[in-house]
Design an enzyme around this catalytic site. Structure first.
Site, PDB file in Angstrom:
ATOM      1  N   ASP A  76     -11.466   4.646  48.875  1.00  0.00           N
ATOM      2  CA  ASP A  76     -11.810   4.946  47.490  1.00  0.00           C
ATOM      3  C   ASP A  76     -11.014   4.037  46.570  1.00  0.00           C
ATOM      4  OD1 ASP A  76     -13.376   6.886  48.568  1.00  0.00           O
ATOM      5  OD2 ASP A  76     -12.315   8.591  47.681  1.00  0.00           O
TER       6      ASP A  76
ATOM      7  N   ASP B  75     -23.628  15.007  46.307  1.00  0.00           N
ATOM      8  CA  ASP B  75     -22.313  15.629  46.137  1.00  0.00           C
ATOM      9  C   ASP B  75     -22.538  16.980  45.469  1.00  0.00           C
ATOM     10  OD1 ASP B  75     -21.302  13.150  47.021  1.00  0.00           O
ATOM     11  OD2 ASP B  75     -21.338  12.388  44.961  1.00  0.00           O
TER      12      ASP B  75
END
Length: 257
Positions: A8, A129
């Protein structure tokens, strides 16, 4: 089952968030390309990259770090975060990225998703998500009324190559995946599902392996790799190619010895 390390990116660094909270980030490396090389050296055959700044901005932000990662390793790479127009998707493919992960536009611009699936067959993955079964968008900062299962069915019909399912309440928490949600998703679609969020142990991975016949073909592992709760080589031995279950029982030695 694929074990896919996550990298990330936030302000050019490799970080992990807790439940998607940008204010609760932990920096693990100033050089994401070195992290990518580390995972590949340990056996990773695929990498998952998220441009966290891009997810908030709605455009690719960490382009330099992404390009450095692509040049540093030879394994296929999937990237998401802020990909909300054709130009951004094409930009990543021009760098050598294998798959583009679309999230927000799956909810807000399904017609664009369909166009991209037709133009880049097999290269468009949908990132779903979810909070409490409903789809979050715009870097997880907003939650829609769209059900994850509903969106997955729609995206399969539009030509998506796969679904990455992340339970936001589990992400970065090391509390284990949401097996029930994954089973619900697998029951309504036939394209591959990649699990994400909460993976904390090899035991979790072995439990996920039971869902492989239902279509869960991969798992993204983030924080647990960085904290050492999971060793990548051990994870690959557990559920990757040549996993423990595939080894004849009479070898006379322990795989982990």
């Amino acid at each position: 089952m694929d074990v896919i390390p996550a990298i990330d990116l936030l302000e050019g660094r490799c970080v992990r968030l807790y439940q998607g909270d940008y204010d609760r980030s932990q920096v693990f490396s100033e050089n994401p390309a070195d992290v990518a090389k580390q995972w590949v050296a340990q056996g990773a055959t695929r990498l998952h990259i998220v441009d966290l700044d891009g997810a908030k901005a709605g455009k690719v932000v960490n382009l330099g770090a992404i390009e450095a990662i692509v040049h540093a390793v030879s394994v296929p790479i999937e990237i998401g975060g802020g990909l909300r127009d054709r130009t951004s998707v094409q930009q990543l493919f021009n760098l050598g990225v294998q798959w583009a992960i679309l999230g927000t536009i799956a909810v807000e611009q399904p017609q664009l998703v369909q166009q991209l699936c037709e133009e880049f067959p097999g290269q468009i993955i949908i990132g779903i998500d979810a909070r409490n079964g409903r789809v979050a968008t715009r870097g997880w900062l907003e939650t829609s009324e769209v059900l994850a299962t509903q969106l997955a069915v729609q995206m399969q019909e539009l030509g998506a190559a796969a679904i990455i399912y992340t339970d936001i309440h589990r992400d970065g928490t090391l509390t284990g995946p949401n097996f029930e949600a994954l089973q619900e998703l697998a029951a309504v679609i036939s394209i591959p599902i990649i699990a994400s969020g909460g993976v904390s142990s090899v035991t979790n991975l072995l439990s996920l392996l039971a869902l492989e016949p239902q279509g869960v073909t991969g798992v993204i592992v983030g924080r647990a790799l960085y904290t050492g709760d999971i060793l990548l080589k051990e994870a690959l031995r557990a559920i990757g190619p040549g996993r423990i279950q595939d080894i004849p029982p009479n070898l006379g030695f322990s795989t982990f010895a």
